[in-house]
Design a protein around this motif. Sequence first.
Motif, PDB file in Angstrom:
ATOM      1  N   LEU A  65      49.082  17.720   0.347  1.00 11.64           N
ATOM      2  CA  LEU A  65      47.630  17.869   0.422  1.00 11.64           C
ATOM      3  C   LEU A  65      47.159  18.232   1.820  1.00 11.64           C
ATOM      4  O   LEU A  65      46.060  18.759   1.990  1.00 11.64           O
ATOM      5  N   SER A  66      47.975  17.980   2.820  1.00 13.67           N
ATOM      6  CA  SER A  66      47.588  18.251   4.204  1.00 13.67           C
ATOM      7  C   SER A  66      48.062  19.606   4.685  1.00 13.67           C
ATOM      8  O   SER A  66      47.894  19.931   5.872  1.00 13.67           O
ATOM      9  N   SER A  67      48.633  20.427   3.808  1.00 15.25           N
ATOM     10  CA  SER A  67      49.150  21.738   4.198  1.00 15.25           C
ATOM     11  C   SER A  67      48.395  22.835   3.470  1.00 15.25           C
ATOM     12  O   SER A  67      47.922  22.654   2.347  1.00 15.25           O
ATOM     13  N   ARG A  68      48.274  23.991   4.107  1.00 15.83           N
ATOM     14  CA  ARG A  68      47.625  25.146   3.495  1.00 15.83           C
ATOM     15  C   ARG A  68      48.629  26.185   3.015  1.00 15.83           C
ATOM     16  O   ARG A  68      48.249  27.244   2.550  1.00 15.83           O
ATOM     17  N   HIS A  69      49.905  25.889   3.122  1.00 19.72           N
ATOM     18  CA  HIS A  69      50.919  26.842   2.656  1.00 19.72           C
ATOM     19  C   HIS A  69      50.817  26.994   1.132  1.00 19.72           C
ATOM     20  O   HIS A  69      50.572  26.021   0.417  1.00 19.72           O
ATOM     21  N   PRO A  70      50.985  28.223   0.599  1.00 21.42           N
ATOM     22  CA  PRO A  70      50.863  28.419  -0.849  1.00 21.42           C
ATOM     23  C   PRO A  70      51.786  27.533  -1.672  1.00 21.42           C
ATOM     24  O   PRO A  70      51.382  26.991  -2.703  1.00 21.42           O
ATOM     25  N   LEU A  71      53.036  27.357  -1.223  1.00 22.67           N
ATOM     26  CA  LEU A  71      53.947  26.489  -1.956  1.00 22.67           C
ATOM     27  C   LEU A  71      53.481  25.035  -1.919  1.00 22.67           C
ATOM     28  O   LEU A  71      53.577  24.308  -2.905  1.00 22.67           O
ATOM     29  N   ALA A  72      52.971  24.629  -0.757  1.00 20.64           N
ATOM     30  CA  ALA A  72      52.472  23.259  -0.646  1.00 20.64           C
ATOM     31  C   ALA A  72      51.240  23.074  -1.537  1.00 20.64           C
ATOM     32  O   ALA A  72      51.062  22.013  -2.142  1.00 20.64           O
ATOM     33  N   ALA A 120      50.707  24.524  -4.357  1.00 21.03           N
ATOM     34  CA  ALA A 120      51.187  24.365  -5.730  1.00 21.03           C
ATOM     35  C   ALA A 120      51.755  22.970  -5.947  1.00 21.03           C
ATOM     36  O   ALA A 120      51.561  22.348  -6.994  1.00 21.03           O
ATOM     37  N   LEU A 121      52.457  22.440  -4.932  1.00 21.09           N
ATOM     38  CA  LEU A 121      53.015  21.095  -5.031  1.00 21.09           C
ATOM     39  C   LEU A 121      51.921  20.039  -5.004  1.00 21.09           C
ATOM     40  O   LEU A 121      52.028  18.992  -5.654  1.00 21.09           O
ATOM     41  N   ALA A 122      50.839  20.317  -4.280  1.00 17.68           N
ATOM     42  CA  ALA A 122      49.759  19.341  -4.154  1.00 17.68           C
ATOM     43  C   ALA A 122      49.087  19.049  -5.481  1.00 17.68           C
ATOM     44  O   ALA A 122      48.454  17.993  -5.634  1.00 17.68           O
ATOM     45  N   ALA A 123      49.217  19.954  -6.432  1.00 19.60           N
ATOM     46  CA  ALA A 123      48.630  19.709  -7.751  1.00 19.60           C
ATOM     47  C   ALA A 123      49.243  18.483  -8.410  1.00 19.60           C
ATOM     48  O   ALA A 123      48.642  17.868  -9.294  1.00 19.60           O
ATOM     49  N   GLU A 124      50.468  18.109  -7.960  1.00 27.26           N
ATOM     50  CA  GLU A 124      51.124  16.937  -8.519  1.00 27.26           C
ATOM     51  C   GLU A 124      50.538  15.631  -7.979  1.00 27.26           C
ATOM     52  O   GLU A 124      50.837  14.557  -8.499  1.00 27.26           O
ATOM     53  N   ALA A 125      49.706  15.739  -6.941  1.00 27.25           N
ATOM     54  CA  ALA A 125      49.149  14.529  -6.342  1.00 27.25           C
ATOM     55  C   ALA A 125      48.123  13.867  -7.252  1.00 27.25           C
ATOM     56  O   ALA A 125      47.828  12.675  -7.100  1.00 27.25           O
ATOM     57  N   ARG A 126      47.548  14.633  -8.164  1.00 29.90           N
ATOM     58  CA  ARG A 126      46.637  14.102  -9.189  1.00 29.90           C
ATOM     59  C   ARG A 126      45.540  13.208  -8.603  1.00 29.90           C
ATOM     60  O   ARG A 126      45.364  12.042  -8.973  1.00 29.90           O
ATOM     61  N   GLY A 127      44.799  13.778  -7.657  1.00 27.43           N
ATOM     62  CA  GLY A 127      43.603  13.115  -7.151  1.00 27.43           C
ATOM     63  C   GLY A 127      43.829  12.088  -6.052  1.00 27.43           C
ATOM     64  O   GLY A 127      42.872  11.435  -5.635  1.00 27.43           O
ATOM     65  N   GLN A 128      45.069  11.916  -5.574  1.00 32.74           N
ATOM     66  CA  GLN A 128      45.312  10.952  -4.495  1.00 32.74           C
ATOM     67  C   GLN A 128      44.795  11.504  -3.167  1.00 32.74           C
ATOM     68  O   GLN A 128      44.588  12.705  -3.003  1.00 32.74           O
ATOM     69  N   ARG A 129      44.607  10.632  -2.219  1.00 35.61           N
ATOM     70  CA  ARG A 129      44.119  11.028  -0.902  1.00 35.61           C
ATOM     71  C   ARG A 129      45.274  11.480  -0.013  1.00 35.61           C
ATOM     72  O   ARG A 129      46.400  10.985  -0.142  1.00 35.61           O
ATOM     73  N   PRO A 130      45.021  12.393   0.921  1.00 36.47           N
ATOM     74  CA  PRO A 130      46.082  12.779   1.874  1.00 36.47           C
ATOM     75  C   PRO A 130      46.453  11.608   2.773  1.00 36.47           C
ATOM     76  O   PRO A 130      45.656  10.674   2.974  1.00 36.47           O
ATOM     77  N   PHE A 131      47.673  11.661   3.295  1.00 34.10           N
ATOM     78  CA  PHE A 131      48.086  10.632   4.260  1.00 34.10           C
ATOM     79  C   PHE A 131      47.310  10.806   5.558  1.00 34.10           C
ATOM     80  O   PHE A 131      47.074  11.940   6.011  1.00 34.10           O
ATOM     81  N   GLU A 132      46.898   9.705   6.140  1.00 35.58           N
ATOM     82  CA  GLU A 132      46.190   9.768   7.411  1.00 35.58           C
ATOM     83  C   GLU A 132      47.156  10.149   8.529  1.00 35.58           C
ATOM     84  O   GLU A 132      48.321   9.758   8.527  1.00 35.58           O
ATOM     85  N   GLY A 133      46.656  10.914   9.495  1.00 31.61           N
ATOM     86  CA  GLY A 133      47.436  11.294  10.656  1.00 31.61           C
ATOM     87  C   GLY A 133      48.440  12.405  10.409  1.00 31.61           C
ATOM     88  O   GLY A 133      49.298  12.658  11.274  1.00 31.61           O
ATOM     89  N   ALA A 134      48.380  13.084   9.266  1.00 30.48           N
ATOM     90  CA  ALA A 134      49.315  14.178   8.988  1.00 30.48           C
ATOM     91  C   ALA A 134      49.013  15.371   9.886  1.00 30.48           C
ATOM     92  O   ALA A 134      47.848  15.702  10.137  1.00 30.48           O
ATOM     93  N   THR A 135      50.079  15.982  10.404  1.00 33.72           N
ATOM     94  CA  THR A 135      49.934  17.167  11.258  1.00 33.72           C
ATOM     95  C   THR A 135      50.813  18.283  10.715  1.00 33.72           C
ATOM     96  O   THR A 135      51.892  18.034  10.171  1.00 33.72           O
ATOM     97  N   GLU A 136      50.332  19.521  10.873  1.00 35.98           N
ATOM     98  CA  GLU A 136      51.064  20.674  10.352  1.00 35.98           C
ATOM     99  C   GLU A 136      51.607  21.505  11.502  1.00 35.98           C
ATOM    100  O   GLU A 136      50.879  21.819  12.455  1.00 35.98           O
ATOM    101  N   THR A 137      52.882  21.850  11.418  1.00 32.14           N
ATOM    102  CA  THR A 137      53.531  22.719  12.388  1.00 32.14           C
ATOM    103  C   THR A 137      53.593  24.113  11.806  1.00 32.14           C
ATOM    104  O   THR A 137      54.267  24.330  10.795  1.00 32.14           O
ATOM    105  N   PRO A 138      52.874  25.083  12.387  1.00 35.45           N
ATOM    106  CA  PRO A 138      52.833  26.420  11.798  1.00 35.45           C
ATOM    107  C   PRO A 138      54.223  27.009  11.604  1.00 35.45           C
ATOM    108  O   PRO A 138      55.080  26.941  12.495  1.00 35.45           O
TER     109      PRO A 138
END
Length: 750
Positions: A469-476, A478-496
């Motif tokens: 949920l904290s990533s904007r990558h297309p694959l991520a 698609a995977l985020a759909a499995e989170a089913r409404g959960q909140r993102p983890f706090e403090g998550a950082t993305e490395t381009p």
Amino acid sequence: MSPAIDYSALVETRPDGSRRLELAVEGITCAACIGDIERGLATVPGLDRARLNYTNRRLAADWTAPQFDPGAIVARLAELGYKAHPFEASREEARDEAEMRFLLRCLAVSGFAAMNIMLFSVSVWSGNVSDITPETRDLFHWISALIALPAAAYAGQPFFRNALRALRNRSMTMDVPISLGVCLALGMSLYETIHSAEHAYFDSAVMLLFFLLLGRVLDQVMRRKTRAVAGNLLALRGETAVVLGEDGQARETPVKGVRPGDRVLVRPGDRVAVDGEVISGASEVDASLVTGETAREPVGPGSLVYAGTVNVSGALTVRVTAAAEGTLLQEVNRLVETAAGARSRYLRLADRAARIYSPVVHVTALATAIGWLAAGAGLHAAIITAIAVLIITCPCALALAVPATQVVASGGLFRAGVLLQSGEAIERLAACDTVVFDKTGTLTTPDPRIVNRAELDPGLLALAARLALSSRHPLASALAAEARGQRPFEGATETPGQGVSAVVEGEPARLGSAAFCGAEAQAQTVLGASPDATVICFAHGARRAVILMRQVLRPDAVAVVAELKRAGYELAILSGDREEPVARVAAQLGVENWRAGLKPAEKIAALDEFAARGRRVLMVGDGLNDAPALAAAHASISPVTAAHLAQASADALFLGDRLAPVVDAARLSRRAVAIMRQNLWIAVIYNVVAVPLAIAGFVTPLIAAGAMSGSSIIVTLNALRARLGSRPTPSPETAPSAALPPHRPATLAP
């Protein structure tokens, strides 16, 4: 005197740089008006294109010249005899309501008058063969005249007004012979009454108006039903939204006052009023309007919601991406309006036939009168016969033959999930005998799905989806759909270019490439068994998971392809993807003719090969690289999720995740064209039989009115069969085999 309207303030600048002005046009009563207006506006210097939507009486005018004055469009319309004003949906709805009420009043007046006149006419007919006295007959004729003349003056206004406007502009519409026939019948009847003749034809004239008004009311009802689909869609959008201010206060705000970037609160049970992205909250929404699926869809942070969907359970905070303008709901509405106003080649053929037909009718009636006079008949008999010819040859059935079917079929296709956006879409779809599919996003789902779910630890998969949920990558995504409404983890950082990381349950967690997650060995092993897939890796402490992602077949792809084969279509797959995944999909579907790694120009060349063999191709694709092929194919259809350029190049779009609308488009368009052909044949055969009888004097004006009106009603009722042919989109387990008969090339040539 009302102030002048600044039409330049109403001009819309389109993405391609052109400009458009939309106007509502008053005074349109038949399909022939379309050609009058479009040809008339073609003479306006600087105007590139003008298209009239017959269904909602809306004119769209496009130009690119920077100095073009939009007021010239309104001025030219006034010269043509039509009044134009800025299009406002609420105003047009009110005007349509008023027009329908007026038509119904006219119908009621003509029907009431016809019934009462018929009572006197029956008495005269029976008395003429028994013992009626001339004085009684004259009294009945005068009473009929007193009823018929004011009734016809009122009920005939829809025809008389348009006929006068057409004559002033030196054009010919169907209303000209109608008005001429009615006026001549009334005039001759009044002459006969003054001279105490045995016969008068007040009943014929008023009955003619009654049946013509009945056909016009039916046409209005069909167009209103098609428009109602779009109107109901827009009604699904809430009129207000709860906007959260910077101070956190919730304010009820009209949708027109909501701006992109605003935060909107959607409470449980509310209908979503805007398009946007969920930024907090978890719920389920009824998104059947958008996806076609009745199952509730879980949403949470990062999920997209659309105007018209219903929030079922929890409260959501949504960041607005589109509100009053540009929502998916409005886009669907625009496409429906395009579908309702689409005019196929057959409709233009009917317009041309009606335009040629009107002067032929007048010449035939005049020649009949001259012929009877030359044969020694009296002036009275010659004029009566000419009037019967004029009435019986009224081109109403011919003019209704195609547009009535077009309107009904457009509504049926919409209910099947197909939105027409090409003027010749129905004809083109019906004529196709070959279906060519793109693979990625067309035969397969637009987004990749997890294909090795059974081999994964459910706990790890759940953590990976939540971190995605904290990533904007297309694959991520698609995977985020499995989170089913959960909140993102706090403090998550993305490395381009690498992935996203966070501390989860006290241990470091990473989601991304194999190297980023330290899972190169596991990834190579998994890819060795599925070289055409893509992996996304997850690491949580010492545990590793390699998630295999791939676009999967649409749910009913196998059933649809099998159905098209049974119907006799030749099938092929033309894809720009790699050979391995294309070969796998072709094998799953049983399609032997497939090509991979094609560039756009190569796809067009492949379509040219089909055309060289005499095949007419229906192209189904969704990507930017498919747009040239979609434009080059005989007909084309795209998913509504397709790239904008692909949508613009396609003749039609289909809604939802299923391919069944492609089968529905072939079935319903073929049925519609068959009905158009039947209607044209009905009109032709009717005139071949009726005209010689009228010329020979075997048909009275009364019988002529009944025969002409009967043919129009038959054509209209036959057109309604296009609506009866629609059916719900089938499930993937239920192949639509009974609905699609073997292909037969469709033509309209009588």
